[in-house]
Scaffold this active site. Structure first.
Site, short mmCIF file in Angstrom:
data_model
loop_
_atom_site.label_atom_id
_atom_site.label_comp_id
_atom_site.label_asym_id
_atom_site.label_seq_id
_atom_site.Cartn_x
_atom_site.Cartn_y
_atom_site.Cartn_z
N SER A 97 0.83 -1.19 0.00
CA SER A 97 0.00 0.00 0.00
C SER A 97 0.87 1.25 0.00
O SER A 97 2.08 1.18 0.13
CB SER A 97 -0.91 0.01 1.23
OG SER A 97 -0.13 -0.02 2.40
N LYS A 98 0.21 2.36 -0.14
CA LYS A 98 0.91 3.63 -0.30
C LYS A 98 2.06 3.86 0.67
O LYS A 98 3.11 4.33 0.30
CB LYS A 98 -0.09 4.79 -0.13
CG LYS A 98 -0.86 5.07 -1.39
CD LYS A 98 -1.70 6.31 -1.22
CE LYS A 98 -2.69 6.43 -2.36
NZ LYS A 98 -3.48 7.65 -2.29
#
Length: 464
Positions: A236-237
């Site tokens: 994820s980011k």
RNA sequence: GACCCUAUGGUCUAGCGGUUAGGACACUGCCCUUUCACGGCGGUAGCUCGGGUUCGAUUCCCGAUAGGGUCGCCA
């Protein structure tokens, strides 16, 4: 008909490495088939949309060399620019421009289409108003997705959908949602192949139903596996390594990143690992795409980086190296160009990441040498002092002060002292560079020159 | 919870009924280099489990398990 494929990112302010891979696969398929690669900006979420966020995507693709045939028009930007947000995409352009016959390629500029389509659905009874929003009447039967990568997938209803399979296509604030705009644009842009992450596979049933409602045959779908973290968890980011920009900042070469990304989820099937862009374009096709997720292996990327770094053309190598030093606050322009080049030549092929270079070869451009503490304790010892003094005298007597004469002098001195060359090499290296490793000692001293070399040895002698 | 996808060494992968299961990264031994890197020659390590089908399953089918994904008025 030549394939028309698109990469349709939404400008969130960063480009995920998985998104970059999706863009790459779309681009490769277009180039392999002689089709058209389209870039469409899905900026329907006004809150997150900004010029800078768009530029992050455009500069990322540009850095990777993924050029688009239709999409936003942008100014040329330096491939060396570190911060895409610093680049001015539209300083003079209030409205982003597009090229191509199916534009505009910004969804924010296509809203009238969406509303008209919603009206059509409404008037035909295929959608209905609900609490101020508009919902699409989804079929209750399972939908079969013919996927070019996964095969036929029968998507049944989830328990939730059993209760209510319909979904919102127009929010109560009047904004159309992703599923709707995505389908309408693909339809109106004559997209033939949708290559996207597997995270969209389940939702494809909705998209197919929408296409059918509009009376249009859906495009071919190809859902590619996801890229996971090294430990197998979702990337994820906030995970390090998730942002494409990070690789640019660390001094990775785009060709290395491209090559590595190709290998995640696709295989040329012939044991080749290092492939040029042209070779990949020639071999790339949908059937060779794998079905399972891949973990991101930073070490392997690094290996590829080293491979490409070693064979860099001199000019580009100098340019990237100078840039890396500048980033670390060292201005190599203060030194004569031949000196800089000679210094860099001793480093080529010995390091992988340009971000490592300032620490590796900073001693060339710095007067103050900071000795590696552990190493100093080991080699700056009393019995080495007279040895280093003798070596200093030998070096001082050298007329041509070059790698060859330095090597001869050092070995001769070692022989006279009855010690191995390494006994002299280590303290000398530490005196000259401050580090236990680095470029070839003889070559590095030659570049430094007699005066500087002797001065550094002299200074080190005071530290015993 | 429902639904979907997936499963070969630590990682990326080749394999598509019979192979000493191949390659790459990483790790490691030796050589080269009296640094590091590169290069050369070796090594450790793998078919998730259980049922079938078959003369024979890593390979085909089913199940379990595990991992991932989707079920938003996010995209």
């Amino acid at each position: 008909m030549k394939p028309r494929v698109r990469f349709a990112p939404s400008p969130t302010g960063y480009l995920h490495i998985g998104g970059a891979r999706t863009a790459l696969f779309n681009w490769l398929y277009a180039r392999h088939t002689g089709g058209t690669f389209i870039l469409r900006i899905e900026d329907t979420d006004a809150a997150r949309n900004s010029q800078e966020a768009v530029e992050v995507i455009l500069s990322g693709l540009r850095w990777l060399g993924l050029d688009w045939d239709e999409g936003p028009i942008v100014e040329q930007a330096s491939s060396l620019c570190d911060s895409p947000t610093q680049q001015k995409l539209t300083g003079k352009m209030p409205v982003p421009l597009s090229k191509g016959n199916f534009g505009p390629y910004f969804q924010s500029q296509r809203k009238a289409n969406y509303l008209a389509r919603v009206e059509a659905l409404l008037s035909r009874g295929l959608a209905y108003e609900h609490e101020g929003a508009v919902k699409f009447k989804m079929q209750r039967e399972p939908v079969t997705i013919h996927d070019l990568v996964v095969g036929d997938v029968v998507r049944k209803l989830t328990d939730r959908e059993e209760v209510d399979p319909d979904f919102v296509i127009l929010r109560s604030d009047g904004q159309p949602v992703f599923h709707l705009v995505n389908v309408i644009d693909d339809l109106e842009m004559d997209i033939t192949h949708v290559i996207r992450g597997e995270d969209h596979l389940s939702n494809t049933a909705k998209h197919i139903a929408l296409f059918q409602a509009f009376g249009v045959k859906p495009p071919h779908y190809a859902h590619i596996p996801l890229i996971l973290n090294g430990d197998g968890s979702k990337m994820s980011k906030r995970d390090t390594g998730a942002s494409l920009t990070g690789y640019l900042d660390e001094g990775f070469l785009p060709e290395a990143v491209i090559n590595y990304l190709c290998l995640l989820g696709w295989s040329p099937k012939d044991n080749r690992e290092k492939l040029s862009r042209a070779e990949v374009i020639e071999r790339f096709d949908l059937p060779q795409i794998l079905r399972h997720n891949a973990r991101f292996d930073y070490e392997k990327l690094l290996w590829l980086q080293g491979e490409y770094a070693r064979e860099l053309a001199d000019d580009r190598f100098y340019e990237l190296a100078v840039h890396a030093f500048a980033k670390a606050g060292m201005d190599t322009n203060k030194f004569p160009l031949p000196y800089v080049k000679a210094a860099l030549d001793t480093c080529k092929g010995k390091f992988k990441l340009f971000s490592e270079l300032p620490a590796y070869a900073g001693f060339y451009f710095r007067d103050e040498i900071i000795y590696n503490a552990d190493d100093a304790k080991k080699v700056f010892i009393p019995e080495n002092k007279p040895r280093l003094e003798k070596l200093r005298d030998a070096f001082a007597a050298l007329t041509p002060f070059n790698a060859a004469t330095l090597e001869t002098a050092l070995k001769e001195t070692a022989k006279q002292l009855g010690v191995k060359a390494g006994v002299l090499i280590h303290p000398t290296r530490l005196a000259a560079t401050g580090n236990p490793n680095g470029p070839s000692l003889y070559h590095l001293l030659e570049v430094l020159g007699k005066e500087k070399s002797l001065a550094r040895i002299e200074k080190a002698l005071a530290n015993f």
